[in-house]
Design an enzyme around this catalytic site. Structure first.
Site, short mmCIF file in Angstrom:
data_model
loop_
_atom_site.label_atom_id
_atom_site.label_comp_id
_atom_site.label_asym_id
_atom_site.label_seq_id
_atom_site.Cartn_x
_atom_site.Cartn_y
_atom_site.Cartn_z
N HIS A 1 25.93 -13.15 -51.79
CA HIS A 1 25.08 -14.59 -52.06
C HIS A 1 23.89 -14.37 -53.01
O HIS A 1 23.31 -13.06 -53.01
CB HIS A 1 24.53 -15.01 -50.48
N GLU B 1 28.48 -21.18 -56.32
CA GLU B 1 27.02 -21.63 -56.36
C GLU B 1 26.15 -21.39 -57.35
O GLU B 1 25.63 -20.35 -57.46
CB GLU B 1 26.55 -21.12 -55.27
P1 PGA Z 1 20.98 -25.05 -50.67
O1 PGA Z 1 21.89 -23.43 -50.42
O2 PGA Z 1 22.18 -25.83 -50.05
O3 PGA Z 1 19.80 -25.06 -49.73
O4 PGA Z 1 20.98 -25.47 -52.08
C1 PGA Z 1 23.10 -23.36 -50.88
C2 PGA Z 1 23.34 -21.96 -50.41
O5 PGA Z 1 22.58 -21.18 -50.75
O6 PGA Z 1 24.25 -21.46 -49.84
#
Ligand code: PGA
Length: 261
Positions: free
Chosen positions: A113, A185
């Site tokens: 992550h 992401e």
């Molecule tokens: P967020 O985070 O939905 O708060 O933008 C997503 C994540 O970090 O997995």
């Protein structure tokens, strides 16, 4: 394929708040399955903090009756962890290992992550070690990839993500690749309220599939997903589900996302 919605509760909730939210979600999914008499059309994974894992596991996992595992009442919710140390046991102060997760019934583990890459300095090589260890243990890794703001834009984003995939997936056997889930992401979209557009997410998802020779695996989008925009992402080509942070910690908002599936 069902959509997969992964709730990453990060460090937002206390133990008590995590249990309360897990109960709310379980009640919702049981109610839905009772009404439709069908299994849920969406797979849900909740990733609480390590401290809350055990108590949340008791809520979402099948209960043990007289020492034997009673059949789960199929609430459709699975347990995930936000991270892991890539060893089963040993002298690793402060870490949580594979055996701990296994014992609690964890089925999915987030690896790489961006918040761990940034705040804990995790490099692709360690992410790869974690991913291989998770696969070997029988759990399913969710490999998070995504470019920072300075690499925003198609050309640089693809270059950045390709490198994360190349190193992160090094040594994964072809037959194991379908057990890996990729979460795209973009870092600039996480927690900022400024998501990527569904079109750009689709384009990057297609690119990820091409890079991995179009093998069959799921690619999730994450970054400022909420109850308002979830449906647009879920409709976008090549988006197999969502990784949701902040919005997954607010019951009403998260239920709205689930209803978009
Ligand atoms: P967020 O985070 O939905 O708060 O933008 C997503 C994540 O970090 O997995």
């Amino acid at each position: 394929m069902d959509k997969l919605i992964v709730a990453n509760w990060k460090m937002y909730l206390t133990l008590r708040q995590s249990v309360a939210l897990a109960k709310r979600l379980t009640a919702y999914s049981l109610q839905l399955t009772a009404v439709s008499r069908q299994p849920l059309a969406v797979s849900i994974v909740v990733c609480p903090s390590f401290v809350a894992l055990e108590e949340v596991a008791k809520v979402v996992r099948p209960v043990r009756a007289r020492g034997r595992l009673r059949r789960p009442t199929s609430n459709g919710i699975k347990l995930g962890a936000q991270d892991v140390w890539p060893e089963a046991r040993g002298a690793f102060t402060g870490e949580v290992g594979l055996d701990d997760l296994h014992e609690l019934g964890v089925e999915y583990v987030l690896v790489g992550h961006s918040e761990r890459r940034q705040s804990q300095g995790e490099k692709d090589k360690l992410v790869n070690k974690k991913l291989l260890a998770v696969l070997k243990s029988g759990m399913r890794p969710i490999l998070c990839v995504g470019e920072p703001w300075r690499s925003k834009g198609e050309k640089w984003a693809k270059w950045y993500v390709a490198k994360q995939l190349r190193v992160g997936l090094k040594g994964v056997l072809r037959q194991d690749l379908k057990r890996v889930i990729i979460a795209y992401e973009p870092i600039w979209a996480i927690g900022t309220g400024r998501p990527a557009s569904p079109q750009d997410a689709s384009m990057m998802h297609e690119f990820i599939r091409e890079t991995l020779s179009k093998l069959s695996f799921r690619v999730l989008y994450g970054g400022s997903v909420n109850g308002e925009n979830a449906a647009a992402f879920l409709k976008a080509p090549s988006v197999d589900g969502l990784l949701v942070g902040g919005a997954s910690t607010r019951a009403e908002e998260f239920l709205k996302i689930l209803k978009s599936c």
